[in-house]
Design an enzyme around this catalytic site. Structure first.
Site, PDB file in Angstrom:
ATOM      1  N   ASP A  26      58.354  54.372  61.922  1.00  0.00           N
ATOM      2  CA  ASP A  26      57.065  53.696  61.804  1.00  0.00           C
ATOM      3  C   ASP A  26      57.291  52.197  61.632  1.00  0.00           C
ATOM      4  O   ASP A  26      58.285  51.774  61.018  1.00  0.00           O
ATOM      5  CB  ASP A  26      56.298  54.214  60.583  1.00  0.00           C
ATOM      6  CG  ASP A  26      55.766  55.624  60.784  1.00  0.00           C
ATOM      7  OD1 ASP A  26      55.738  56.081  61.941  1.00  0.00           O
ATOM      8  OD2 ASP A  26      55.386  56.259  59.780  1.00  0.00           O
ATOM      9  N   TYR A  54      65.096  60.264  53.495  1.00  0.00           N
ATOM     10  CA  TYR A  54      64.342  59.035  53.267  1.00  0.00           C
ATOM     11  C   TYR A  54      64.254  58.741  51.778  1.00  0.00           C
ATOM     12  O   TYR A  54      64.285  59.654  50.949  1.00  0.00           O
ATOM     13  CB  TYR A  54      62.897  59.167  53.781  1.00  0.00           C
ATOM     14  CG  TYR A  54      62.745  59.433  55.252  1.00  0.00           C
ATOM     15  CD1 TYR A  54      62.546  58.387  56.152  1.00  0.00           C
ATOM     16  CD2 TYR A  54      62.770  60.740  55.744  1.00  0.00           C
ATOM     17  CE1 TYR A  54      62.382  58.630  57.506  1.00  0.00           C
ATOM     18  CE2 TYR A  54      62.609  60.993  57.102  1.00  0.00           C
ATOM     19  CZ  TYR A  54      62.414  59.933  57.978  1.00  0.00           C
ATOM     20  OH  TYR A  54      62.254  60.190  59.320  1.00  0.00           O
ATOM     21  N   ASP A  68      49.113  55.946  54.971  1.00  0.00           N
ATOM     22  CA  ASP A  68      50.064  54.932  54.517  1.00  0.00           C
ATOM     23  C   ASP A  68      49.310  53.639  54.238  1.00  0.00           C
ATOM     24  O   ASP A  68      48.080  53.568  54.371  1.00  0.00           O
ATOM     25  CB  ASP A  68      51.210  54.731  55.518  1.00  0.00           C
ATOM     26  CG  ASP A  68      50.744  54.219  56.882  1.00  0.00           C
ATOM     27  OD1 ASP A  68      49.647  53.625  56.969  1.00  0.00           O
ATOM     28  OD2 ASP A  68      51.476  54.421  57.869  1.00  0.00           O
ATOM     29  N   ARG A 167      54.579  60.690  55.270  1.00  0.00           N
ATOM     30  CA  ARG A 167      53.199  60.266  54.985  1.00  0.00           C
ATOM     31  C   ARG A 167      52.328  61.460  54.602  1.00  0.00           C
ATOM     32  O   ARG A 167      51.472  61.365  53.718  1.00  0.00           O
ATOM     33  CB  ARG A 167      52.595  59.592  56.214  1.00  0.00           C
ATOM     34  CG  ARG A 167      53.051  58.180  56.435  1.00  0.00           C
ATOM     35  CD  ARG A 167      52.376  57.603  57.662  1.00  0.00           C
ATOM     36  NE  ARG A 167      52.880  58.190  58.895  1.00  0.00           N
ATOM     37  CZ  ARG A 167      52.200  58.226  60.044  1.00  0.00           C
ATOM     38  NH1 ARG A 167      50.972  57.761  60.090  1.00  0.00           N
ATOM     39  NH2 ARG A 167      52.750  58.737  61.121  1.00  0.00           N
TER      40      ARG A 167
END
Length: 284
Positions: A26, A54, A68, A167
């Site tokens: 992203d 992550y 987000d 997300r």
């Protein structure tokens, strides 16, 4: 900066149009992006599906239209409701989102709906509902919690299967706690066995000095069969060769001779057949 921006810059630095990546980041995200150069782009297909890790920050207190920080905020929870979410509730919510899940992807995603990306439809004013998909969250670790009254920031580390939306984890954690949630920071720290600590910075980047050979990359991503020179020649000509009985079936395997990637193969019965050939060894 988008993943396409990174590819464009590496094309200029490498002096070739043949550059691709193994999984979009992203624009708001940082961290690891795997790139293939020249004929090694053929290997990227087999890297896209690797598991990923992550670090992220989830803000509890309200959701957004994109799940987000880039989206429009939705109705926030009251300060009293947010204050009622204690650390135990957060830990329990994280635990409940660990393991095998049926996850509804974020509507602002690259998933195609009737041939058009979902995010294009949403930005065009359409309402998009995506079907749930099976994903696996193998690790979901709470690292820190910070409170300021109106919101709670939760730093986390997650290890997930390919296709999992972090997300959506933020959204679902906030929904389960009754306060809404969205992602404010995301950094990809690992893809398969490729850690971000082994990556090179984009600025500056010496492509020739930082290239990993296709054979080494394949060894980090796939099961491996070591070939003798005669078998490598046959496989390079597209012929089927004998497969050992203990070779895994129905999975891509890197066929390597020395430091050269000959092909990605698949076992069919007692033979290997070529899925993707690398005539030059994927040298770049």
């Amino acid at each position: 900066m988008t993943s396409h921006d990174v590819v464009s810059r590496v094309r200029r630095l490498a002096g070739t149009r043949k550059v691709g990546h193994a999984g979009t980041l992203d624009p708001m995200a940082t961290g690891l992006l795997l790139l293939g150069v020249n004929d090694a782009t053929r290997l990227l297909h087999y890297l896209v599906g690797l598991d990923k890790e992550y670090t992220a920050t989830i803000r509890l207190g309200w959701g957004t239209t994109t799940d987000d920080a880039e989206g429009e905020p939705l109705t926030p929870a009251s300060a009293e409701t947010v204050a009622g979410v204690d650390d135990t509730a957060i830990s329990n919510g994280i635990r409940d989102l660990t393991g095998d899940l049926e996850q509804v992807p974020s509507s602002v995603s690259a998933i195609k709906v009737d041939g058009k990306r979902a995010y294009h439809r949403v930005r065009g004013g359409e309402t998009v509902e995506l079907a749930a998909r099976s994903v696996r969250v193998s690790e979901f670790e709470q690292l820190a919690v910070r409170r300021d009254g109106a919101s709670i920031d939760v730093d986390v580390r997650v290890a997930v299967s390919s296709g999992t939306y972090v997300r959506a984890l933020a959204r679902d954690l906030g929904a389960a706690l009754g306060v809404g949630g969205h992602l404010t920071a995301l950094r990809r720290t690992r893809v398969g066995r490729f850690p971000v600590t082994d990556a090179s910075a984009l600025e500056p980047l010496d492509v020739a000095a930082t290239i990993v050979g296709a054979a080494d990359a394949a060894r980090s991503a796939l099961p491996v069969v070591e070939l003798d020179p005669a078998a490598a020649i046959d496989l390079g000509h597209g012929k089927r060769i004998a497969a050992p009985a203990d070779a895994p079936a129905a999975t891509p395997i890197a066929a390597i001779v020395g430091d050269r990637l000959v092909a990605v193969v698949e076992r069919r019965g007692d033979q290997f057949r070529v899925l993707t050939g690398f005539p030059d060894g994927g040298a770049a």
